[in-house]
Design a protein around this motif. Structure first.
Motif, PDB file in Angstrom:
ATOM      1  N   LEU A  52      -3.662 -10.271   2.404  1.00 55.69           N
ATOM      2  CA  LEU A  52      -2.657  -9.267   2.764  1.00 55.69           C
ATOM      3  C   LEU A  52      -2.119  -8.552   1.528  1.00 55.69           C
ATOM      4  O   LEU A  52      -1.943  -7.338   1.525  1.00 55.69           O
ATOM      5  N   GLN A  53      -1.893  -9.337   0.492  1.00 56.55           N
ATOM      6  CA  GLN A  53      -1.339  -8.719  -0.707  1.00 56.55           C
ATOM      7  C   GLN A  53      -2.327  -7.738  -1.333  1.00 56.55           C
ATOM      8  O   GLN A  53      -1.938  -6.646  -1.759  1.00 56.55           O
ATOM      9  N   ASP A  54      -3.582  -8.104  -1.375  1.00 59.28           N
ATOM     10  CA  ASP A  54      -4.609  -7.181  -1.876  1.00 59.28           C
ATOM     11  C   ASP A  54      -4.589  -5.889  -1.079  1.00 59.28           C
ATOM     12  O   ASP A  54      -4.665  -4.785  -1.615  1.00 59.28           O
ATOM     13  N   LEU A  55      -4.480  -6.063   0.211  1.00 55.49           N
ATOM     14  CA  LEU A  55      -4.479  -4.916   1.113  1.00 55.49           C
ATOM     15  C   LEU A  55      -3.310  -3.990   0.794  1.00 55.49           C
ATOM     16  O   LEU A  55      -3.460  -2.769   0.689  1.00 55.49           O
ATOM     17  N   VAL A  56      -2.142  -4.593   0.652  1.00 56.46           N
ATOM     18  CA  VAL A  56      -0.947  -3.794   0.357  1.00 56.46           C
ATOM     19  C   VAL A  56      -1.087  -3.100  -1.003  1.00 56.46           C
ATOM     20  O   VAL A  56      -0.789  -1.908  -1.140  1.00 56.46           O
ATOM     21  N   GLU A  57      -1.569  -3.850  -1.975  1.00 55.57           N
ATOM     22  CA  GLU A  57      -1.724  -3.258  -3.309  1.00 55.57           C
ATOM     23  C   GLU A  57      -2.690  -2.089  -3.275  1.00 55.57           C
ATOM     24  O   GLU A  57      -2.473  -1.061  -3.928  1.00 55.57           O
ATOM     25  N   GLU A  58      -3.731  -2.243  -2.514  1.00 56.22           N
ATOM     26  CA  GLU A  58      -4.690  -1.149  -2.374  1.00 56.22           C
ATOM     27  C   GLU A  58      -3.997   0.070  -1.760  1.00 56.22           C
ATOM     28  O   GLU A  58      -4.190   1.202  -2.213  1.00 56.22           O
ATOM     29  N   GLY A  59      -3.185  -0.179  -0.762  1.00 60.93           N
ATOM     30  CA  GLY A  59      -2.485   0.918  -0.098  1.00 60.93           C
ATOM     31  C   GLY A  59      -1.487   1.607  -1.010  1.00 60.93           C
ATOM     32  O   GLY A  59      -1.344   2.836  -0.971  1.00 60.93           O
ATOM     33  N   VAL A  60      -0.821   0.825  -1.818  1.00 58.59           N
ATOM     34  CA  VAL A  60       0.154   1.405  -2.746  1.00 58.59           C
ATOM     35  C   VAL A  60      -0.571   2.255  -3.795  1.00 58.59           C
ATOM     36  O   VAL A  60      -0.156   3.372  -4.116  1.00 58.59           O
ATOM     37  N   ALA A  61      -1.671   1.704  -4.298  1.00 56.91           N
ATOM     38  CA  ALA A  61      -2.427   2.411  -5.329  1.00 56.91           C
ATOM     39  C   ALA A  61      -2.952   3.748  -4.812  1.00 56.91           C
ATOM     40  O   ALA A  61      -2.953   4.759  -5.526  1.00 56.91           O
TER      41      ALA A  61
ATOM     42  N   ASP B 291       7.252  -4.005  -3.878  1.00 58.37           N
ATOM     43  CA  ASP B 291       6.781  -5.319  -4.283  1.00 58.37           C
ATOM     44  C   ASP B 291       5.860  -5.833  -3.184  1.00 58.37           C
ATOM     45  O   ASP B 291       6.314  -6.114  -2.073  1.00 58.37           O
ATOM     46  N   PRO B 292       4.586  -5.962  -3.485  1.00 60.10           N
ATOM     47  CA  PRO B 292       3.612  -6.339  -2.442  1.00 60.10           C
ATOM     48  C   PRO B 292       3.957  -7.671  -1.785  1.00 60.10           C
ATOM     49  O   PRO B 292       3.686  -7.862  -0.601  1.00 60.10           O
ATOM     50  N   ARG B 293       4.570  -8.564  -2.549  1.00 61.38           N
ATOM     51  CA  ARG B 293       4.883  -9.873  -1.970  1.00 61.38           C
ATOM     52  C   ARG B 293       5.941  -9.760  -0.888  1.00 61.38           C
ATOM     53  O   ARG B 293       5.890 -10.439   0.135  1.00 61.38           O
ATOM     54  N   HIS B 294       6.890  -8.879  -1.124  1.00 64.47           N
ATOM     55  CA  HIS B 294       7.894  -8.655  -0.090  1.00 64.47           C
ATOM     56  C   HIS B 294       7.259  -8.017   1.142  1.00 64.47           C
ATOM     57  O   HIS B 294       7.573  -8.371   2.278  1.00 64.47           O
TER      58      HIS B 294
END
Lengths: 207, 207
Positions: A138-147, A155-158
């Motif tokens: 999930l975190q990878d996914l969020v980071e990809e989306g933010v990027a 904060d991807p963890r949040h």
DNA sequence: GTCTATACAATGATAGAC
DNA sequence: GTCTATCATTGTATAGAC
């Protein structure tokens, strides 16, 4: 005498009978409150069958949990497989998650009982690997989306915790039925709310 | 002989000793797996003391749960009392909720076990009134916010579920600690995420 | 692989004295 | 209100035949 088989019931072995009976009982009574005799009666077999196949009550329970973990895990991987936008993949993930939990409702309860219940209420089962993997994915996914700008900087963890909380709430019929909601529209409704946010003016979350 | 009292321990009656001992045991082992003897040993009293004060194991459990419900309920009302913006009141609610759950961690676990655990794993306790009230309070709050424009137009019931899921996730140390998060910043971080949403460009949620 | 029969420890609970 | 002593029941698990 062996229990009479219900209409349409396959002539499955005692092993499967026990698994089927146990999952239902563990789901409603919990592990500790479910007695071996309960399970035997529901399965229509005698004690030695259980001890032959699973060693003891705990063995039966763990066999069940492993089965449940595999099901959820498989659905998860499936949702991540195809390429799509981040939001779409998150959406698929959540839908898949809620879907498995509904399809194997009893099994989901049993797994959930270990994950969120009292630490020593059930036999120990190490979920760390599988939970860690989920958090990572999930975190990878969020980071990809933010990027890519598809998701708001955060904060991807949040973000991951928010998503988990959302899926958790969406998977609890006892709760959302009291709010007068049906499971069908709930997931989509909650998801768009999580994506767009509660506060502020309308921001279209892109096409 | 009566158990020797630990240093600094008040000379409380057997009733309080039992409550204190039971809450810890129920929290880690669950209701069913906790035996009466466990409780007696931990409390340093004998069986008749328990049966005199609580009637039976179930009575002790229910006394405990009532106590926990009152604590959470009180914290909730407190958060709603003072006038403030909707967002601020939501914020206070969530902080208060997580705070009580941390302060009375064991008690919170026991209550949580009934709310989200297997239906028959613990003695029956009717939470409907209290849960309904919570849903009502939150929904009123959201509707007020939507009406005033402080919150985005939405289905208030979905918003309520999102908030509940958020609080749920924020109250589970076993989970967020695996994500490398501390409880302190978690609530605020997640809350702003819930308010502002995950997707789209930045929208300031107003001062 | 499944049965009958049973061992035996642990459980929730009580009687009756103080 | 608390103790000692004890009970009836239920719990998990096994031996040994088929």
């Amino acid at each position: 005498m062996p229990r009479k088989k219900a209409t349409g019931e396959h002539d499955v072995g005692g092993r499967e009978r026990l698994l089927a009976a146990a999952v239902g009982l563990f789901a409603v009574k919990g592990y500790a409150a479910t007695t071996v005799r309960d399970i035997l009666r529901a399965a229509g077999v005698t004690a030695p069958v259980l001890y032959y196949h699973f060693g003891n009550k705990e063995g039966l329970f763990l066999a069940l949990v492993r089965e449940g973990v595999e099901k959820v895990d498989a659905a998860r991987l499936e949702a991540f497989k195809e390429t799509a936008s981040v939001v779409e993949r998150i959406r698929r993930y959540c839908l898949a998650n809620v879907a498995v939990r509904r399809e194997f409702a009893d099994l989901a309860w049993v797994v959930e009982a270990i994950l969120s219940g009292p630490p020593e209420a059930a036999p120990p089962f190490d979920f760390r690997a599988i939970v860690t993997r989920m958090l990572r994915q999930l975190q990878d996914l969020v980071e990809e989306g933010v990027a890519s700008g598809e998701l708001r900087p955060c904060d991807p963890r949040h973000a991951v915790m928010v998503l988990i909380g959302f899926m958790e709430a969406a998977s609890r019929p006892r709760l959302f039925e009291m709010a007068g909601l049906r499971a069908d529209d709930l997931v989509e409704g909650m998801l768009s709310m999580v994506l767009d946010g509660l506060a502020g003016r309308v921001t279209q979350s892109l096409a």
